[in-house]
Design an enzyme around this catalytic site. Sequence first.
Site, mmCIF file in Angstrom:
data_model
loop_
_atom_site.group_PDB
_atom_site.id
_atom_site.type_symbol
_atom_site.label_atom_id
_atom_site.label_comp_id
_atom_site.label_asym_id
_atom_site.label_seq_id
_atom_site.Cartn_x
_atom_site.Cartn_y
_atom_site.Cartn_z
ATOM 1 N N ASP D 237 0.822 -1.220 0.000
ATOM 2 C CA ASP D 237 0.000 0.000 0.000
ATOM 3 C C ASP D 237 0.853 1.266 0.000
ATOM 4 O O ASP D 237 0.479 2.278 0.598
ATOM 5 C CB ASP D 237 -0.961 0.010 1.204
ATOM 6 C CG ASP D 237 -1.900 -1.179 1.182
ATOM 7 O OD1 ASP D 237 -2.177 -1.670 0.088
ATOM 8 O OD2 ASP D 237 -2.333 -1.624 2.259
ATOM 9 N N GLU D 238 1.978 1.217 -0.667
ATOM 10 C CA GLU D 238 2.895 2.354 -0.628
ATOM 11 C C GLU D 238 3.312 2.832 -2.013
ATOM 12 O O GLU D 238 4.123 3.735 -2.127
ATOM 13 C CB GLU D 238 4.170 1.980 0.154
ATOM 14 C CG GLU D 238 4.077 2.124 1.640
ATOM 15 C CD GLU D 238 4.083 3.569 2.118
ATOM 16 O OE1 GLU D 238 4.171 4.492 1.301
ATOM 17 O OE2 GLU D 238 3.984 3.760 3.328
#
EC number: 3.5.1.10
Lengths: 294, 294, 294, 294
Positions: D237-238
């Site tokens: 999620d980056e």
Amino acid sequence: MSMTCVPSVTENWILTAQCPSRLGTVDVVTRYLRERNCYVTEHQSFDDRASQQFFIRVEFRPEGDEALDIASFEAGFAPRASEFGMTFELIPPGRLTPVVIMVSKADHCLNDLLYRYRTGQLPITIKAVVSNHPDLAPLAEWHGLDYHHLPITAETKPEQEQAVWRIVEECGAELVILARYMQVLSSEMCERLSGRAINIHHSLLPGFKGAKPYHQAFEKGVKLVGATAHYINDDLDEGPIISQGVEPVSHADSADDLVARGRDIECLTLARAVSLHVQRRVFLNGARTVVFQR
Amino acid sequence: MSMTCVPSVTENWILTAQCPSRLGTVDVVTRYLRERNCYVTEHQSFDDRASQQFFIRVEFRPEGDEALDIASFEAGFAPRASEFGMTFELIPPGRLTPVVIMVSKADHCLNDLLYRYRTGQLPITIKAVVSNHPDLAPLAEWHGLDYHHLPITAETKPEQEQAVWRIVEECGAELVILARYMQVLSSEMCERLSGRAINIHHSLLPGFKGAKPYHQAFEKGVKLVGATAHYINDDLDEGPIISQGVEPVSHADSADDLVARGRDIECLTLARAVSLHVQRRVFLNGARTVVFQR
Amino acid sequence: MSMTCVPSVTENWILTAQCPSRLGTVDVVTRYLRERNCYVTEHQSFDDRASQQFFIRVEFRPEGDEALDIASFEAGFAPRASEFGMTFELIPPGRLTPVVIMVSKADHCLNDLLYRYRTGQLPITIKAVVSNHPDLAPLAEWHGLDYHHLPITAETKPEQEQAVWRIVEECGAELVILARYMQVLSSEMCERLSGRAINIHHSLLPGFKGAKPYHQAFEKGVKLVGATAHYINDDLDEGPIISQGVEPVSHADSADDLVARGRDIECLTLARAVSLHVQRRVFLNGARTVVFQR
Amino acid sequence: MSMTCVPSVTENWILTAQCPSRLGTVDVVTRYLRERNCYVTEHQSFDDRASQQFFIRVEFRPEGDEALDIASFEAGFAPRASEFGMTFELIPPGRLTPVVIMVSKADHCLNDLLYRYRTGQLPITIKAVVSNHPDLAPLAEWHGLDYHHLPITAETKPEQEQAVWRIVEECGAELVILARYMQVLSSEMCERLSGRAINIHHSLLPGFKGAKPYHQAFEKGVKLVGATAHYINDDLDEGPIISQGVEPVSHADSADDLVARGRDIECLTLARAVSLHVQRRVFLNGARTVVFQR
């Protein structure tokens, strides 16, 4: 603004009522609920000073989640309501509103409604899809729905509307959704469907009434386009507004681009209006509506 | 989402109450209002199944707009409320909430609040402006407000906070607005101001807590920046959220550009939270809030 | 949609140009910039197939940030531009556009513009504030600005407009901002100010033209109100649109509430339009505009 | 903010390029287009001072709409580009990007993408749908698409990913869309798909990373929920963010209600990111993206 559907409420009872403004309107409802041992989970009421009308919506459950007898509940409340000239409606948990959807050739709103229906996001049961064109039959049929192709011409309009009306009546539809139906209904039909037919118009009413609103919007050079869901009435694109949505556009968008961009906002605005209506969050208030948002 | 202030209500009384969930919570309020011949114009209540707490806010006016005696009203309601473990508050029409505003050097939120105050858009009366810097004194003074310059260092923090507290106490402030105060309050101060101090943090919490949130947002390459107004608590940038606002940004925005862009949304989000709070539309519900939007 | 001002650009030069569509329009600009050793940091161009017009806006800096001589730059480019029938404008870094602001009695837009001006958020220099009423003199004067009170009646309109025009001329204003001026300008005045006067109308045009748009919106029962910033032209509320903003409203909002709610969106929409204009991001394109958003 | 798909561009050629910042980057592109008699209809370029990188996207058509030979065009441009260390891509009109869609059990994003695909709103050709569950096979198959059911366990993950990779390779997919796939990809897989796999995460990153973001959001009591479409990278999620969407929620929404409300915004945010990507409007810029909005 919120554009999503209000999440479906299935576990509570809903009581709505409406009457002329008077001292005691709230109390007559809440006291009765208390006497019936009903536990109120959500309550919204509003007294419109301009129209001198009172509106109330209550969600509740019987204490201990015991059974509640509709007939007995209504019989007990009717005389009290009648003292206030109050009309009311009681909706049990899980009640699905029977609807008929009317379409023409554009499929985006229908597709969106059918997806929400199929996945249980809207507490409705679709009784039929009616169209003046055959194009969307496969989509309806993949969802296992009856599709009525009822072509229309200037001459056959009365007969066609009569046929539509028969379908609405026979399937017990309480709501008709005009999901880009693109036909103007007769005064008689508007009358019959008053308060229970929702149309989606592809502009921010009262801007750009009538035909080809996106092309009008392009010519005008607006920086926002929108959609309006409203109850139909006899005055084209003039019925009481339920919900409106909006979307920024740019100089680089052609009229056709606006049509494309507008589809999402039409779907969301219509779905939201239907969701609000079937959850009994919308009340007619003359030419306006009262909408108890969640 | 709506970002404007909720319009001020001045003509109605407001009654709010809160208690553990139980059968009859709505009725105990509405029946009493009926008995006192109070005409309910707006009613919102909510029962939170998760926290087992009940919240209610009612606007009303005495029938025929006759006078209403606060002491008598409260004395009459107190025993009924007490049966339910209910706390309540009664606000007369036109009541202005006394507030203290705390600032540092950035003036945009203060300027915005003062404008709304000056033009009667917020039902507040500003008792004092407190700052750890002298910079905003002229702005406060142009509005005829007392400005207290209370510098702060690590060593003088206890004394400074004591001085702040004294001002709050002496002027009878019911609300402290941290309009970009930029100092972390001590646990003791947080405790004292619990539920009555609103902070504006310049990010969409819980994203980008702590210092320089716009610079963090720039590094992360987000496409939206935002602001969060929340009650303070002892956990930095963690108190119950009242309102949040958001604004799209682009790759062309530097960190400084984000700071500039964020100012409007900070002003609007804080003003909205203050407006909701002083109209008694916000309730603490553990780490969360209940907000009865209009 | 974004409602904030576009952050001010101060460190780059800006070149804008416009001409009929033709092969080579981009190249004639970019090649020249290359030959002058100009480093392009941002470039947007658009060719409108409908109007057969080309629009370009380039931000650049001389290589190594060396000095750039305006006269020499323009003299070099003029013959090439002329081959394309191209008009162009060169704006040095830090250039402040001289403006006159016209107001009536409502102060929210003026207050907002003055705050942005005072804090350096808008690359403008305010030469004068003109009003047909004396009310806003103190606000202007606190900001150290000349305030011209020029009352107007049906009879004195020609003289009044003549006086306004003299002020605009004498102070060298390149832009006139009608910040809720509430007077219809004469055709002659519209002509003179064509393309350099921005008005804020408090509705989503073309909906609710003319007087009291919020009251119209209330009667219609809309669920969104908005504001439109546009160049004035001789047709009331019909000039080319620059920016529009929108805000949700509810059944509980009276017409006066809509007026109050609309203030924020009027301020933001006007400030955004002014910001876009003075950064030379807006081009007239017949009855529409091209706006190069950041 | 705009949440709709950018309308598909089919009639123009697209040239994109990227290189380290240097004098002449724009000119090397625009001069070549001029020499090839290409008519530029839209041009956006940006020079990022922070990363010292230059990005350009041009839409054009050969003068008189004559034929353009790709090989010859590219061969002519390659040496010039190489002087600048510039990578470039040329996309002919009507080019459909081949994609593979990966899903798990939730069908809303898939349904939305398939509708847009079926109605020509996205210039993609779907080569296969891959899932670790069999549930969505009927939906894919109704659209005439290959559905690969590839179950996954901790032990079989390497083999499963190998099988996925083989499908991507064999069908020549240039983009992989993780439409709520709900599995963390291995570092190796992330590496292989770098810059060409788009994931939708159901929160406003960096808030609420990881599992059950809506439940986290409920606990925190936020007033806005959102979704983030981003390129995947090895850090969960980056990856670089392409688009984000947001939706207001209220105290009355349970965690499950947030899940329901979030579906629309997830669909719109993902569709928008895919639309921007396949129109070559998105550039990787370290951990961030440059997005040339229309």
